[in-house]
Scaffold this motif. Structure first.
Motif, mmCIF file in Angstrom:
data_model
loop_
_atom_site.group_PDB
_atom_site.id
_atom_site.type_symbol
_atom_site.label_atom_id
_atom_site.label_comp_id
_atom_site.label_asym_id
_atom_site.label_seq_id
_atom_site.Cartn_x
_atom_site.Cartn_y
_atom_site.Cartn_z
ATOM 1 N N CYS A 403 0.721 -1.113 -0.053
ATOM 2 C CA CYS A 403 0.062 0.034 -0.121
ATOM 3 C C CYS A 403 0.783 1.288 0.161
ATOM 4 N N LEU A 404 1.986 1.206 0.593
ATOM 5 C CA LEU A 404 2.726 2.385 0.687
ATOM 6 C C LEU A 404 3.403 2.597 -0.576
ATOM 7 N N TYR A 405 3.881 1.567 -1.085
ATOM 8 C CA TYR A 405 4.654 1.491 -2.441
ATOM 9 C C TYR A 405 3.469 2.187 -3.501
ATOM 10 N N CYS A 406 2.178 1.824 -3.445
ATOM 11 C CA CYS A 406 1.075 2.371 -4.589
ATOM 12 C C CYS A 406 1.024 3.725 -4.109
ATOM 13 N N ALA A 407 0.947 4.227 -2.889
ATOM 14 C CA ALA A 407 0.745 5.423 -2.487
ATOM 15 C C ALA A 407 1.760 6.406 -3.021
ATOM 16 N N VAL A 408 3.224 5.849 -3.102
ATOM 17 C CA VAL A 408 4.253 6.674 -3.361
ATOM 18 C C VAL A 408 4.344 6.577 -4.928
ATOM 19 N N HIS A 409 4.157 5.429 -5.608
ATOM 20 C CA HIS A 409 4.390 5.446 -6.976
ATOM 21 C C HIS A 409 3.153 5.280 -7.762
ATOM 22 N N GLY A 410 2.041 5.495 -7.248
ATOM 23 C CA GLY A 410 0.873 5.539 -8.014
ATOM 24 C C GLY A 410 0.231 4.263 -8.433
ATOM 25 N N GLY A 411 0.707 3.291 -8.026
ATOM 26 C CA GLY A 411 0.159 1.888 -8.441
ATOM 27 C C GLY A 411 1.043 1.077 -8.517
ATOM 28 N N ILE A 412 0.964 -0.211 -8.531
ATOM 29 C CA ILE A 412 1.950 -1.431 -9.074
ATOM 30 C C ILE A 412 1.819 -1.499 -10.658
ATOM 31 N N ARG A 414 1.427 -2.844 -14.260
ATOM 32 C CA ARG A 414 0.464 -3.612 -14.743
ATOM 33 C C ARG A 414 1.210 -4.917 -15.064
ATOM 34 N N LYS A 415 2.127 -4.818 -15.617
ATOM 35 C CA LYS A 415 2.966 -6.164 -16.106
ATOM 36 C C LYS A 415 3.368 -6.915 -14.702
ATOM 37 N N ALA A 416 3.465 -6.077 -13.489
ATOM 38 C CA ALA A 416 3.852 -7.080 -12.514
ATOM 39 C C ALA A 416 2.730 -7.396 -11.337
ATOM 40 N N TYR A 417 1.492 -6.879 -11.580
ATOM 41 C CA TYR A 417 0.416 -6.871 -10.650
ATOM 42 C C TYR A 417 0.026 -8.355 -10.804
ATOM 43 N N ASP A 418 -0.171 -9.146 -11.939
ATOM 44 C CA ASP A 418 -0.786 -10.463 -12.122
ATOM 45 C C ASP A 418 0.072 -11.353 -11.286
ATOM 46 N N GLY A 419 1.475 -11.355 -11.677
ATOM 47 C CA GLY A 419 2.178 -12.210 -11.006
ATOM 48 C C GLY A 419 2.407 -12.166 -9.305
ATOM 49 N N LEU A 420 2.135 -10.845 -8.971
ATOM 50 C CA LEU A 420 2.222 -10.625 -7.587
ATOM 51 C C LEU A 420 1.010 -11.061 -6.850
ATOM 52 N N ALA A 448 -3.828 -0.021 -6.689
ATOM 53 C CA ALA A 448 -4.489 0.131 -8.047
ATOM 54 C C ALA A 448 -3.207 -0.193 -9.262
ATOM 55 N N GLN A 449 -3.860 -0.763 -10.250
ATOM 56 C CA GLN A 449 -2.840 -1.038 -11.404
ATOM 57 C C GLN A 449 -2.294 0.026 -12.220
ATOM 58 N N GLU A 450 -3.196 1.222 -11.976
ATOM 59 C CA GLU A 450 -2.670 2.232 -12.941
ATOM 60 C C GLU A 450 -1.276 2.997 -12.586
ATOM 61 N N GLU A 451 -0.643 3.274 -13.342
ATOM 62 C CA GLU A 451 0.754 3.863 -12.878
ATOM 63 C C GLU A 451 0.676 5.547 -12.741
ATOM 64 N N GLY A 452 1.352 6.171 -11.946
ATOM 65 C CA GLY A 452 1.421 7.414 -11.994
ATOM 66 C C GLY A 452 2.150 8.002 -10.746
ATOM 67 N N ALA A 453 2.094 9.214 -10.372
ATOM 68 C CA ALA A 453 3.074 9.725 -9.384
ATOM 69 C C ALA A 453 2.121 9.762 -7.992
ATOM 70 N N GLY A 454 2.769 9.796 -7.007
ATOM 71 C CA GLY A 454 2.307 9.977 -5.551
ATOM 72 C C GLY A 454 2.552 11.580 -5.198
ATOM 73 N N ALA A 455 1.676 11.918 -4.184
ATOM 74 C CA ALA A 455 2.222 13.281 -3.742
ATOM 75 C C ALA A 455 3.419 13.218 -2.752
#
Length: 534
Positions: A403-412, A414-420, A448-455
């Motif tokens: 969850c911290l990773y997603c908050a910082v990087h805007g999400g996991i 997509r190519k890594a999410y299914d395996g994780l 979230a699977q979308e990529e983006g930048a966190g605050a």
């Protein structure tokens, strides 16, 4: 229910507002309701409400008002047996109007009726008011005629001099993952009742979708009250800042490095209480502003708190062993005060410090801290998180870091999410399929699977989160600055949810009283979405 005797409670008259009248008024209202139910009674509570209730009224006081048995929602067979053995016919339930609580209470009533040969009388004390959910579910189960429904105006539980809580730990999940907005009206009603008691708030600021909606509800309630509403600044509440939990996911996901924060991380602090195992069994200790040692150490960096405790103990022992015979009367009087207020509590905190040291020395803690630090520096720590999962780290700890990773990087990615997702379910069990689904629905970057930048946030409260300044603190600081939120509109726009401001009067400086639906840490934030025992 454990008694509050022996667990020192805060006085509640030394904070920005005197909360003693709030606690005393709610206690009296509850006891008066219990007195309307004549005879010997059993009191059944929600499993997580025993600790909050102990801050409001002691078990011994409840016994004086006819409560002879205590139980919790769940399997009612043990309580039914006790009811039969002690010939108790009145069963009282104290519960919130949450779907899970009402459903469990309906099942509990049905089980007690089935297992008890003698007729029972049931009463539900519903907090804070009776809504259609309770009678509808009772009617569906054919029990409406057997249960008396009584509104119980309990809302805020004072946890300390400057902290009150509704003790509704599932509100975040209900609003973000389940799409249930009912808790927002409950929160608005509780805030309105707070203004009825202490005076209308002069200025309300809100950040986040839920916060803006609650502010709107407060404004509507204020207009409906008209001239009968409380006066602005009547008793000193001059400003209110409402903030969604989803505005700042990063802060609770990180590990606090203060003494109190680490106690919560490793042992769990519930309603200002910590439970320790001893030779005589489990013992509850109060940790709040009535504890002179805790007042001095709770907000210190862990090592500073440890140093303060050791130095204080050394000073008191030296005075006792060497200086007591040569000290004058005023010095002896000061020593007695020191003995009473601090020396008595020093052994407890020495034990807590030793247990903390053992927990912090574990390899798992160091590994988690390293990943956290890397994420806060903007690093891609996903491989390190996966390594922790593969080496046996607990599910809650791994989810928290994800969850911290997603908050910082805007999400996991997509190519890594299914395996994780596949590896997580294979490691921790497929019952967590619902956990992952709930986190995906929840809020603004949680898995979230979308990529983006966190605050981003500017770090200067350096010891709290190892260099990270809590974003929510930054939002509050900006709100109280000379230009208010007007000077940081661009930054606020990058955070989740809309922004609103409701002016009801003048603006003046004020102290802080924190009101929350429930105190949260990274551990409890993630567990809210997990299955029981997961």
């Amino acid at each position: 229910m454990t008694s509050a005797a022996g667990k020192a409670l805060p006085s509640l008259d030394k904070g920005p507002l005197s909360l003693r009248e709030l606690r005393d008024g709610d206690r009296l209202a509850l006891l008066d309701l219990l007195d309307t139910i004549r005879g010997r009674k059993a009191l059944v509570l929600e499993a997580d409400f025993a600790a909050p209730l102990s801050l409001l009224v002691e078990a011994s006081t409840l016994r004086e008002h006819g409560v002879e048995l205590f139980g919790v929602l769940g399997d009612g067979s043990a309580l039914a047996s006790q009811l039969e053995d002690r010939e108790i016919r009145q069963v009282v339930y104290l519960l919130h109007t949450r779907l899970e609580s009402v459903h469990a209470a309906v099942a509990h009533v049905a089980q007690c009726r089935r297992l008890c040969s003698s007729p029972l009388e049931f009463a539900w004390l519903v907090m804070p008011r009776v809504v259609s959910l309770a009678p509808r579910m009772l009617e569906r189960a054919g029990l409406l005629a057997d249960v008396t429904l009584l509104p119980t105006p309990l809302s805020w539980i004072p946890l300390d001099e400057d902290l009150i809580s509704l003790e509704l730990p599932d509100v975040f999940r209900e609003w973000t993952a389940d799409g249930d907005p009912s808790s927002l009206h409950e929160l608005a009603s509780a805030l309105s009742s707070l203004q009825q008691r202490f005076g209308a708030v002069a200025r309300i600021k809100a950040k986040g979708t839920a916060a803006v909606e609650v502010a709107g509800l407060l404004g509507r309630m204020r207009r409906e009250q008209g001239s009968e509403g409380p006066a602005v600044g009547q008793s000193g509440i001059d400003g209110m800042i409402l903030m969604d939990r989803s505005v700042d996911i990063v802060s609770p996901a990180c590990t606090q490095l203060t003494y109190e924060g680490l106690l919560e991380e490793t042992m769990g602090i519930r309603c200002g209480q910590v439970v320790l195992e001893s030779e005589g069994g489990r013992k509850v200790h109060g940790l709040n502003s009535s504890d002179a040692v805790f007042v001095e150490t709770r907000d210190k960096f862990y090592m500073d708190a440890r140093r303060w405790i050791n130095e204080t103990l050394r000073t008191i022992q030296q005075f006792r062993d060497q200086g007591i015979h040569s000290a004058d009367i005023s010095a002896l009087r000061g020593f007695v005060s020191e003995l009473r207020d601090k020396f008595v509590r020093i052994p407890l905190h020495t034990s807590l410090i030793e247990q903390l040291a053992a927990s912090l020395a574990s390899p798992g803690f160091a590994a988690r801290q390293k990943v956290e630090a890397g994420l806060l520096d903007g690093g891609d720590e996903l491989p390190a998180i996966l390594d922790l999962m593969y080496t046996g780290e607990g599910a809650a700890a791994v989810l928290r870091l994800l969850c911290l990773y997603c908050a910082v990087h805007g999400g996991i990615p997509r190519k890594a999410y299914d395996g994780l997702r596949r590896d997580f379910l294979n490691t921790y069990g497929h019952e967590h399929l619902l956990t992952l689904a709930a986190l995906q629905r929840a809020a603004f970057g949680l898995l979230a699977q979308e990529e983006g930048a966190g605050a981003d946030a500017t770090p200067d409260i350096h010891f709290t989160y190892a260099g990270y300044a809590p974003l929510s603190v930054r939002v509050v600081q900006a709100a109280l600055s000379g230009s208010g939120w007007g000077g940081v509109e661009a930054a606020l726009g990058a955070l989740p949810g809309p922004t609103a401001e409701l002016a009801q009067g003048r603006r003046v400086p004020c102290d802080f009283l924190v009101a929350t639906t429930g105190v949260v840490s990274g551990r409890s934030l993630v567990q809210e979405f997990m299955p029981p025992g997961g």
